[in-house]
Design a protein around this motif. Structure first.
Motif, PDB file in Angstrom:
ATOM      1  N   PHE A 131       0.805  -1.216   0.000  1.00  0.00           N
ATOM      2  CA  PHE A 131       0.000   0.000   0.000  1.00  0.00           C
ATOM      3  C   PHE A 131       0.839   1.268   0.000  1.00  0.00           C
ATOM      4  O   PHE A 131       0.357   2.334   0.368  1.00  0.00           O
ATOM      5  CB  PHE A 131      -0.931  -0.010   1.219  1.00  0.00           C
ATOM      6  N   GLN A 137      -7.064   2.480  -5.439  1.00  0.00           N
ATOM      7  CA  GLN A 137      -7.874   2.406  -4.223  1.00  0.00           C
ATOM      8  C   GLN A 137      -9.352   2.648  -4.553  1.00  0.00           C
ATOM      9  O   GLN A 137      -9.685   3.560  -5.307  1.00  0.00           O
ATOM     10  CB  GLN A 137      -7.404   3.445  -3.206  1.00  0.00           C
ATOM     11  N   VAL A 172       0.709   7.033  -1.925  1.00  0.00           N
ATOM     12  CA  VAL A 172       1.103   6.978  -0.520  1.00  0.00           C
ATOM     13  C   VAL A 172       2.609   7.183  -0.467  1.00  0.00           C
ATOM     14  O   VAL A 172       3.378   6.360  -0.961  1.00  0.00           O
ATOM     15  CB  VAL A 172       0.722   5.623   0.119  1.00  0.00           C
ATOM     16  N   VAL A 189       0.639   7.925   8.227  1.00  0.00           N
ATOM     17  CA  VAL A 189       0.439   7.902   6.779  1.00  0.00           C
ATOM     18  C   VAL A 189       0.708   9.278   6.188  1.00  0.00           C
ATOM     19  O   VAL A 189       0.232  10.290   6.710  1.00  0.00           O
ATOM     20  CB  VAL A 189      -1.020   7.512   6.426  1.00  0.00           C
ATOM     21  N   CYS A 191       0.138  10.940   2.417  1.00  0.00           N
ATOM     22  CA  CYS A 191      -0.492  10.579   1.145  1.00  0.00           C
ATOM     23  C   CYS A 191      -0.797  11.826   0.325  1.00  0.00           C
ATOM     24  O   CYS A 191      -0.708  12.957   0.805  1.00  0.00           O
ATOM     25  CB  CYS A 191      -1.778   9.799   1.411  1.00  0.00           C
ATOM     26  N   PHE A 195      -7.069  10.416  -1.300  1.00  0.00           N
ATOM     27  CA  PHE A 195      -6.791   9.175  -0.578  1.00  0.00           C
ATOM     28  C   PHE A 195      -7.699   9.045   0.635  1.00  0.00           C
ATOM     29  O   PHE A 195      -7.985  10.021   1.323  1.00  0.00           O
ATOM     30  CB  PHE A 195      -5.326   9.167  -0.119  1.00  0.00           C
ATOM     31  N   LEU A 200      -7.825   2.347   3.281  1.00  0.00           N
ATOM     32  CA  LEU A 200      -6.526   1.738   3.545  1.00  0.00           C
ATOM     33  C   LEU A 200      -6.620   0.716   4.665  1.00  0.00           C
ATOM     34  O   LEU A 200      -6.164  -0.427   4.521  1.00  0.00           O
ATOM     35  CB  LEU A 200      -5.511   2.815   3.916  1.00  0.00           C
ATOM     36  N   ASP A 203      -8.576  -2.352   3.652  1.00  0.00           N
ATOM     37  CA  ASP A 203      -7.806  -3.191   2.714  1.00  0.00           C
ATOM     38  C   ASP A 203      -6.678  -3.929   3.428  1.00  0.00           C
ATOM     39  O   ASP A 203      -6.362  -5.078   3.087  1.00  0.00           O
ATOM     40  CB  ASP A 203      -7.244  -2.327   1.586  1.00  0.00           C
TER      41      ASP A 203
END
Length: 279
Positions: A131, A137, A172, A189, A191, A195, A200, A203
């Motif tokens: 990821f 996404q 990302v 994170v 990004c 996003f 995320l 997933d």
């Protein structure tokens, strides 16, 4: 006195960050900010005489259940909000293994529960590689994305059937584990625009042969503005503080776009629900 304050308010121009607490929507935070700036000012009567308009908007929705930096544009600063929408953002999120919800976070209804005892920190760190970088996404069903002019989240709450949006490219820049205490884990994170941290975390759960949802989400940085250093708390939402903040933060912003680009951004913002006006 009210006329002087109205003149000062209409002269405000630029970008500045405010702190959005957990609970209200981004639109509600913007409305509260406008209310504080307009307190004691009969702006509608004033702008009729001067033929001026107060423009104010925010540069990207932050979930009502999330907290953190919300960038606000005022005056000509609204023309720069598109750069905030597409620019870099940083988040800290606490995910919960073994639990899925319809909203992909703790605000929703639990739709599935699975075992997570088999998952180690090393397992989690290993799947994060999948990821990171340029990835595809699928946005959450409960989101600010629209169908026929209405937000998907609103349509779902009205009982309408909504199809998932197709997967789209997102970026990302960095992704790391800062804490692992099953069923909870914390991610940092960074990004690009478009996003969804909720997608995320969901997933990641699927990649670990379980499920997962967001328990807490904080936006710690948007563009050049950080939560700790720059975001104005509600007690500082007044004309004088905002004016001083705009002056201090000018050096943090990129150079202004060309006149042609400004016109394009202005047209984009006039079509956006992130921009509100008092006329």
């Amino acid at each position: 006195m009210a006329g002087d304050r109205a003149s000062k308010l209409l002269a405000l121009s630029g970008l500045f960050p405010v702190y959005k607490a957990k609970g209200p929507t981004s639109a509600q935070v913007l409305s509260e900010l406008k209310g504080k700036l307009l307190r004691g000012i009969w702006l509608k009567e004033y702008v009729k005489k001067r033929k001026q308009t107060l423009k104010i908007g925010h540069g990207g929705t932050l979930d009502s259940s999330a907290s953190g930096v919300l960038v606000v544009g005022i005056g000509d600063g609204t023309k720069m909000l598109s750069t905030m929408l597409s620019g870099s953002k940083k988040y800290t999120t606490v995910g919960e293994l073994g639990k899925a919800t319809d909203t992909l976070d703790a605000s929703g209804t639990v739709t599935e529960e699975k075992s997570y005892d088999h998952i180690t920190k090393e397992d989690l760190e290993s799947v994060l590689k999948m990821f990171t970088g340029d990835i595809m996404q699928v946005p959450p069903l409960y989101s600010a994305l629209k169908k026929d002019g209405k937000r998907l989240s609103s349509l779902l709450r009205e009982g309408a059937e909504v199809e998932a949006k197709p997967a789209r490219p997102v970026t990302v820049y960095s992704l790391s584990v800062s804490a692992f205490q099953p069923p909870l884990f914390t991610l940092d994170v960074e990004c690009g625009g478009g996003f969804y941290v909720r997608s995320l975390v969901s997933d990641i759960g699927k990649s670990l042969s379980t499920c997962a949802s967001v328990k807490e989400l904080t936006r710690t940085k948007q563009g050049p503005f950080t939560l700790e250093e720059h975001a104005l708390r509600e007690g500082s939402w007044d004309i004088d503080t905002v004016a001083q903040t705009l002056q201090e933060y000018t050096s943090l912003l990129p150079a202004e776009p060309s006149a042609k680009r400004l016109k394009t951004l202005d047209n984009d913002q006039n079509r956006s629900d992130h921009l509100s006006e008092y006329v």
